[in-house]
Design an enzyme around this catalytic site. Structure first.
Site, PDB file in Angstrom:
ATOM      1  CG  ASP A 239      -2.034  -1.052   0.995  1.00 37.17           C
ATOM      2  OD1 ASP A 239      -1.767  -2.227   1.262  1.00 37.17           O
ATOM      3  OD2 ASP A 239      -3.121  -0.680   0.501  1.00 37.17           O
ATOM      4  CG  ASN A 249       0.623  -5.606   1.813  1.00 36.02           C
ATOM      5  OD1 ASN A 249       0.010  -4.981   0.958  1.00 36.02           O
ATOM      6  ND2 ASN A 249       0.550  -6.918   1.943  1.00 36.02           N
TER       7      ASN A 249
HETATM    8  C1  LIG Z   1      -2.982  -4.330  -5.288  1.00 31.70           C
HETATM    9  S1  LIG Z   1      -3.843  -4.161  -3.799  1.00 31.70           S
HETATM   10  C2  LIG Z   1      -2.582  -3.622  -2.711  1.00 31.70           C
HETATM   11  C3  LIG Z   1      -2.944  -3.794  -1.227  1.00 31.70           C
HETATM   12  O1  LIG Z   1      -4.210  -3.179  -0.860  1.00 31.70           O
HETATM   13  C4  LIG Z   1      -4.896  -4.042   0.081  1.00 31.70           C
HETATM   14  O2  LIG Z   1      -5.418  -3.328   1.190  1.00 31.70           O
HETATM   15  P1  LIG Z   1      -7.032  -3.103   1.321  1.00 31.70           P
HETATM   16  O3  LIG Z   1      -7.695  -4.421   1.037  1.00 31.70           O
HETATM   17  O4  LIG Z   1      -7.214  -2.630   2.759  1.00 31.70           O
HETATM   18  O5  LIG Z   1      -7.367  -2.026   0.318  1.00 31.70           O
HETATM   19  C5  LIG Z   1      -3.828  -5.008   0.554  1.00 31.70           C
HETATM   20  O6  LIG Z   1      -2.989  -4.431   1.555  1.00 31.70           O
HETATM   21  C6  LIG Z   1      -3.078  -5.219  -0.760  1.00 31.70           C
HETATM   22  O7  LIG Z   1      -1.849  -5.839  -0.580  1.00 31.70           O
END
Ligand SMILES: CSC[C@H]1O[C@H](OP(=O)(O)O)[C@H](O)[C@@H]1O
Length: 365
Positions: A239, A249
């Site tokens: 992230d 992440n």
């Molecule tokens: C390509 S998605 C990257 C990243 O985003 C997700 O977080 P969230 O589900 O809270 O938006 C997750 O950390 C993924 O690794």
């Protein structure tokens, strides 16, 4: 234009709205939600109906386009609407670097617009450009990442990093899909990913659609499988990647990295350049989103602990760069990332300034 096929996409820009697949309804229902205003987009991001750093970034730009379209319709001050929209969107999910990168790209795109109509047109075109470009980014990243895996690889992945997370082909899950296309992938261990269950609900859903062999496990089983030698590589997304290579992440990633190092399993982080933030010096400076305690206390509406139970619910954690075997981007691989390697990589790829060879940026463990 890239060679983006008419493959299934979870984000669609109509020119006057953003249509998303509501990820809170999956896997039970493939429900579409039409966001007609920036408030609709901000709510969808905050409620994780659209989620995943790159998908959030593109959606944020669509939100700004809708805000400026509104100012054009009502004859309002479009630059004020843009600034207010940036503040609203920035408040939704503070960790995802792509969101802030998207706001910056949008701001630069309309810097010289002469009126609301031109700004609205430029932002609408930008949304389409970003959606198209994301496909090329994901595919290039997937090719680099698949090149790291040998035939018969058993991969463990966390959370969801597929088409749902980027609006295109996926990052870590894009590598998995590409490796499977190349005949290199034997099996995928999928962590359920408490509390929002992105693994169980979303990654399983995507792997079933792709026909890729997989097994769902509870988060706590991952170190056991690593210790038993049943995992050849750990592949996760990101992230935010700080200037020194520290990675924010999904919560639980740090524990996977520690276990992977202990049991000598490569730990790869898939991150497009839009997820790198050279302005964030290291992991301690990354804002970590704290989410509603109810996400921990309830599962699909069923209370699993008393409603007044004290809860901490950080949505992300930070993996220090020295636990990362390599960062995988659409422009190549950064092995054993550190401050110098990242600065030089970003400078070579048009984002930031390089540092002197002697400056390794090797932080103390
Ligand atoms: C390509 S998605 C990257 C990243 O985003 C997700 O977080 P969230 O589900 O809270 O938006 C997750 O950390 C993924 O690794």
């Amino acid at each position: 234009m890239t060679d983006a096929p008419s493959e299934w996409r979870p984000l669609h820009w109509t020119g006057e709205s953003l249509v998303i697949v509501d990820q809170t309804a999956l896997p039970d229902e493939e429900r579409l939600v039409e966001c007609r205003t920036i408030d609709d987009v901000a709510a969808a991001i905050r409620e994780m109906r659209v989620r995943g750093a790159p998908a959030i970034g593109i959606s944020a730009v669509a939100g700004l386009a809708l805000a400026v379209q509104g100012a054009a319709r009502e004859g309002g001050d479009w630059r004020r609407a843009l600034s207010a929209g940036e503040a609203l969107l920035a408040s939704t999910r503070p960790t995802a670097a792509d969101l802030f990168h998207g706001l910056q790209v949008a701001r630069e795109r309309v810097a010289s617009a002469v009126d609301a109509a031109e700004a609205a047109h430029l932002l609408g075109q930008l949304v389409l450009e970003l959606l198209d470009r994301q496909w090329a980014i994901d595919r290039a990243l997937a090719d680099y990442g698949a090149g790291l895996l040998r035939s018969g690889t058993r991969v463990l992945t966390h959370c969801n990093t597929g088409a749902l997370g980027t609006g295109a082909f996926g990052t870590a899950l894009g590598i998995i899909r590409r490796a499977y296309e190349l005949g290199r992938l034997e099996h995928v261990w999928v962590t359920e990913t408490r509390p929002r269950l992105q693994g169980a609900r979303l990654t399983v859903w995507e792997l079933r659609r792709s026909g890729i062999p997989h097994t769902l496990i509870v988060d706590g089983a991952a170190p056991f499988l690593l210790a038993r030698g049943e995992v050849d590589a750990v592949l996760v997304g990101a992230d935010r990647v700080a200037a020194n290579g520290d990675v924010a992440n999904k919560i639980g990633t740090l524990g996977l990295a520690v276990a992977a190092e202990r049991f000598r399993v490569p730990f790869y982080v898939a991150a497009p350049l839009s997820t790198f933030d050279p302005e964030t010096p290291d992991g301690n400076a990354i804002p970590i989103e704290e989410r509603d305690p109810a996400e921990v206390l309830r599962v699909k509406g069923t209370w699993i602990a008393p409603a007044d139970t004290p809860v901490r619910n950080p949505a992300f954690d930070v993996t220090p760069h020295w636990l990362v075997t390599a960062l995988v981007t659409e422009r190549g691989i950064i092995p054993a990332p550190d401050r110098r390697k990242i600065a030089n990589f970003l400078a070579a790829n048009g984002r930031g300034t390089s540092v002197e060879p002697g400056e390794t940026g090797r932080d103390e463990r």
